[in-house]
Write an enzyme that holds these catalytic residues in place. Sequence first.
Site, PDB file in Angstrom:
ATOM      1  N   MET A   1      -8.886  11.717  -7.730  1.00 33.54           N
ATOM      2  CA  MET A   1      -7.981  11.836  -6.856  1.00 33.54           C
ATOM      3  C   MET A   1      -7.584   9.940  -6.718  1.00 33.54           C
ATOM      4  O   MET A   1      -6.452  10.519  -6.243  1.00 33.54           O
ATOM      5  CB  MET A   1      -9.341  11.784  -6.193  1.00 33.54           C
ATOM      6  CG  MET A   1      -8.861  11.084  -4.686  1.00 33.54           C
ATOM      7  SD  MET A   1     -11.216  11.317  -4.963  1.00 33.54           S
ATOM      8  CE  MET A   1     -11.761  10.455  -5.528  1.00 33.54           C
ATOM      9  N   PRO A   2      -7.937   9.143  -6.333  1.00 33.62           N
ATOM     10  CA  PRO A   2      -6.835   8.435  -5.957  1.00 33.62           C
ATOM     11  C   PRO A   2      -5.917   7.730  -7.422  1.00 33.62           C
ATOM     12  O   PRO A   2      -5.492   8.371  -8.061  1.00 33.62           O
ATOM     13  CB  PRO A   2      -7.308   6.749  -5.979  1.00 33.62           C
ATOM     14  CG  PRO A   2      -9.211   7.502  -5.607  1.00 33.62           C
ATOM     15  CD  PRO A   2      -8.921   8.860  -7.119  1.00 33.62           C
ATOM     16  N   LEU A   3      -4.399   7.683  -6.412  1.00 31.88           N
ATOM     17  CA  LEU A   3      -3.341   7.381  -7.364  1.00 31.88           C
ATOM     18  C   LEU A   3      -2.977   5.962  -6.362  1.00 31.88           C
ATOM     19  O   LEU A   3      -2.551   5.550  -5.346  1.00 31.88           O
ATOM     20  CB  LEU A   3      -2.153   8.150  -6.661  1.00 31.88           C
ATOM     21  CG  LEU A   3      -0.708   7.703  -7.176  1.00 31.88           C
ATOM     22  CD1 LEU A   3      -0.621   7.769  -8.684  1.00 31.88           C
ATOM     23  CD2 LEU A   3       0.319   8.569  -6.794  1.00 31.88           C
TER      24      LEU A   3
END
Length: 126
Positions: A1-3
């Site tokens: 989910m995090p980029l």
Amino acid sequence: MPLARIDLAQGKSADYRKTIGDVVYDAMVETLKAPKDDRFQVITEHAPDSFIFDPNYLGIARSKDCVFLQLTLNEGRTVDQKRAFYKAVMAGLHQRLDLRPEDLLINLVEVRKENWSFGNGEAQYV
């Protein structure tokens, strides 16, 4: 989910860049509770004339080794989780790379879950 988008000045080794990525990923999993194996990172080096920052903004003395970290993630983390993330990344980079705490700028960009597609033209989180 995090980029994670990580920007730094040219001239660091591949091991240095990999270590930054490792520290950021470990802190995401530990403090922000990102899913294991959810690792998406872009690490970019810039020529000095393309990597611009104020060396003294807010009274913090930055050097040419400054690192920018922008993390796009789902909304909903608490302020305490965010503070823990900032501290974990800073401590890890200082310990493993001797990066000065003053040389780390972190920006979190929170988005809703429907703003992600991990492939196949689908919104997997909706």
